[in-house]
Scaffold this motif. Structure first.
Motif, short mmCIF file in Angstrom:
data_model
loop_
_atom_site.label_atom_id
_atom_site.label_comp_id
_atom_site.label_asym_id
_atom_site.label_seq_id
_atom_site.Cartn_x
_atom_site.Cartn_y
_atom_site.Cartn_z
N VAL A 1 -8.20 8.75 -16.67
CA VAL A 1 -6.82 8.29 -16.82
C VAL A 1 -6.50 7.42 -15.62
CG1 VAL A 1 -4.40 8.99 -16.85
CG2 VAL A 1 -6.09 10.36 -18.03
N VAL A 2 -5.98 6.22 -15.87
CA VAL A 2 -5.49 5.35 -14.81
C VAL A 2 -4.00 5.19 -15.04
CG1 VAL A 2 -5.63 3.07 -13.75
CG2 VAL A 2 -7.69 4.13 -14.68
N TYR A 3 -3.20 5.38 -14.00
CA TYR A 3 -1.76 5.27 -14.16
C TYR A 3 -1.14 4.61 -12.93
CZ TYR A 3 -1.44 9.31 -11.11
OH TYR A 3 -1.56 10.15 -10.05
N GLN A 4 0.04 4.07 -13.14
CA GLN A 4 0.75 3.38 -12.07
C GLN A 4 1.57 4.37 -11.26
OE1 GLN A 4 3.89 0.72 -13.41
NE2 GLN A 4 3.39 -0.69 -11.76
N VAL A 5 1.35 4.36 -9.94
CA VAL A 5 2.10 5.22 -9.03
C VAL A 5 3.34 4.48 -8.54
CG1 VAL A 5 2.03 6.40 -6.79
CG2 VAL A 5 0.02 6.43 -8.28
N ARG A 6 3.12 3.21 -8.17
CA ARG A 6 4.21 2.39 -7.64
C ARG A 6 4.07 0.99 -8.22
NH1 ARG A 6 2.70 2.39 -2.63
NH2 ARG A 6 2.01 0.25 -2.54
N PRO A 7 5.12 0.44 -8.82
CA PRO A 7 5.03 -0.90 -9.39
C PRO A 7 4.93 -1.96 -8.29
CG PRO A 7 7.28 -0.13 -9.53
CD PRO A 7 6.45 1.01 -9.01
N GLN A 8 4.39 -3.09 -8.65
CA GLN A 8 4.31 -4.18 -7.69
C GLN A 8 5.69 -4.78 -7.47
OE1 GLN A 8 1.71 -6.95 -9.79
NE2 GLN A 8 3.37 -8.41 -9.80
N SER A 9 5.87 -5.32 -6.29
CA SER A 9 7.12 -6.02 -5.97
C SER A 9 6.77 -7.14 -5.01
CB SER A 9 8.13 -5.06 -5.35
OG SER A 9 7.64 -4.55 -4.14
N GLU A 10 7.74 -7.86 -4.57
CA GLU A 10 7.50 -8.99 -3.67
C GLU A 10 6.79 -8.50 -2.40
OE1 GLU A 10 10.13 -12.06 -1.04
OE2 GLU A 10 10.91 -11.46 -3.00
N GLY A 11 5.62 -9.02 -2.15
CA GLY A 11 4.87 -8.66 -0.96
C GLY A 11 4.16 -7.32 -1.04
N ASP A 12 4.20 -6.65 -2.17
CA ASP A 12 3.55 -5.35 -2.33
C ASP A 12 2.79 -5.35 -3.66
OD1 ASP A 12 2.77 -2.70 -2.42
OD2 ASP A 12 4.79 -1.92 -2.73
N ASN B 1 0.93 8.53 3.32
CA ASN B 1 0.62 7.17 3.74
C ASN B 1 1.26 6.10 2.86
OD1 ASN B 1 -1.03 7.82 5.98
ND2 ASN B 1 -2.67 8.39 4.57
N ARG B 2 2.29 6.48 2.15
CA ARG B 2 2.92 5.51 1.26
C ARG B 2 3.59 4.40 2.06
NH1 ARG B 2 6.56 9.19 2.25
NH2 ARG B 2 8.78 8.73 2.31
N ARG B 3 3.75 3.26 1.44
CA ARG B 3 4.45 2.14 2.05
C ARG B 3 5.94 2.44 2.04
NH1 ARG B 3 6.91 -2.68 0.48
NH2 ARG B 3 6.52 -4.39 1.89
N ILE B 4 6.62 2.19 3.15
CA ILE B 4 8.06 2.40 3.23
C ILE B 4 8.73 1.06 2.93
CG2 ILE B 4 10.00 3.05 4.69
CD1 ILE B 4 8.02 4.79 6.27
N PRO B 5 9.49 0.97 1.85
CA PRO B 5 10.13 -0.30 1.51
C PRO B 5 11.37 -0.54 2.37
CG PRO B 5 10.64 1.33 -0.16
CD PRO B 5 9.70 1.98 0.81
N TYR B 6 11.37 -1.62 3.09
CA TYR B 6 12.53 -2.01 3.88
C TYR B 6 13.21 -3.17 3.18
CZ TYR B 6 10.50 0.77 7.61
OH TYR B 6 9.98 1.80 8.35
N GLY B 7 14.51 -3.12 3.07
CA GLY B 7 15.24 -4.21 2.43
C GLY B 7 15.32 -5.42 3.34
N ARG B 8 15.79 -6.51 2.81
CA ARG B 8 15.91 -7.75 3.56
C ARG B 8 17.35 -7.85 4.10
NH1 ARG B 8 13.19 -12.76 0.78
NH2 ARG B 8 11.15 -12.38 1.67
N THR B 9 17.74 -6.90 4.90
CA THR B 9 19.11 -6.89 5.39
C THR B 9 19.32 -7.80 6.59
OG1 THR B 9 18.67 -4.94 6.73
CG2 THR B 9 19.55 -4.57 4.52
N GLY B 10 18.39 -7.77 7.54
CA GLY B 10 18.52 -8.61 8.72
C GLY B 10 19.75 -8.22 9.55
N TRP B 11 20.06 -9.03 10.51
CA TRP B 11 21.22 -8.78 11.37
C TRP B 11 22.43 -9.47 10.79
CZ3 TRP B 11 20.97 -5.44 15.27
CH2 TRP B 11 19.72 -5.07 15.72
N LEU B 12 23.56 -8.84 10.92
CA LEU B 12 24.81 -9.41 10.43
C LEU B 12 25.54 -10.11 11.53
CD1 LEU B 12 26.07 -6.58 8.10
CD2 LEU B 12 24.91 -8.68 7.49
#
Length: 88
Positions: A4-15, A77-88
């Motif tokens: 069985v092959v299954y998706q754990v985490r969907p792809q996203s920009e840069g991942d 060891n999962r990737r931690i998704p950080y948003g593109r918030t930047g400095w305000l």
């Protein structure tokens, strides 16, 4: 033995995302048993009776997914998704 092959985490920009796999056997056309890559059963809690009309593949996929979800070490060891918030 089937895989069985299954998706754990969907792809996203840069991942690229993440997939995982597991193995199972069908015993007596009535029970799905999860195994390791060598066909050895993973344990007593890795068996499930196949209900009438159910697909063994779907049962095995759900069993493998739930086993991973309930394992705290699986996400260490999962990737931690950080948003593109930047400095305000």
């Amino acid at each position: 033995m089937q895989q069985v092959v299954y998706q754990v985490r969907p792809q996203s920009e840069g991942d690229p995302g993440e997939i995982d796999f597991g193995f199972y056997v069908i015993e007596d056309d009535a029970v799905v048993t999860l195994t390791d890559i060598n066909g050895k059963p993973l344990g007593n809690d890795c068996n499930q009776t196949i209900p009438p009309g159910a697909e063994p593949f779907s049962i095995a996929r759900n069993m493998i997914f739930n086993r991973r979800k309930n394992d705290p070490a699986a996400n260490f060891n999962r990737r931690i998704p950080y948003g593109r918030t930047g400095w305000l």
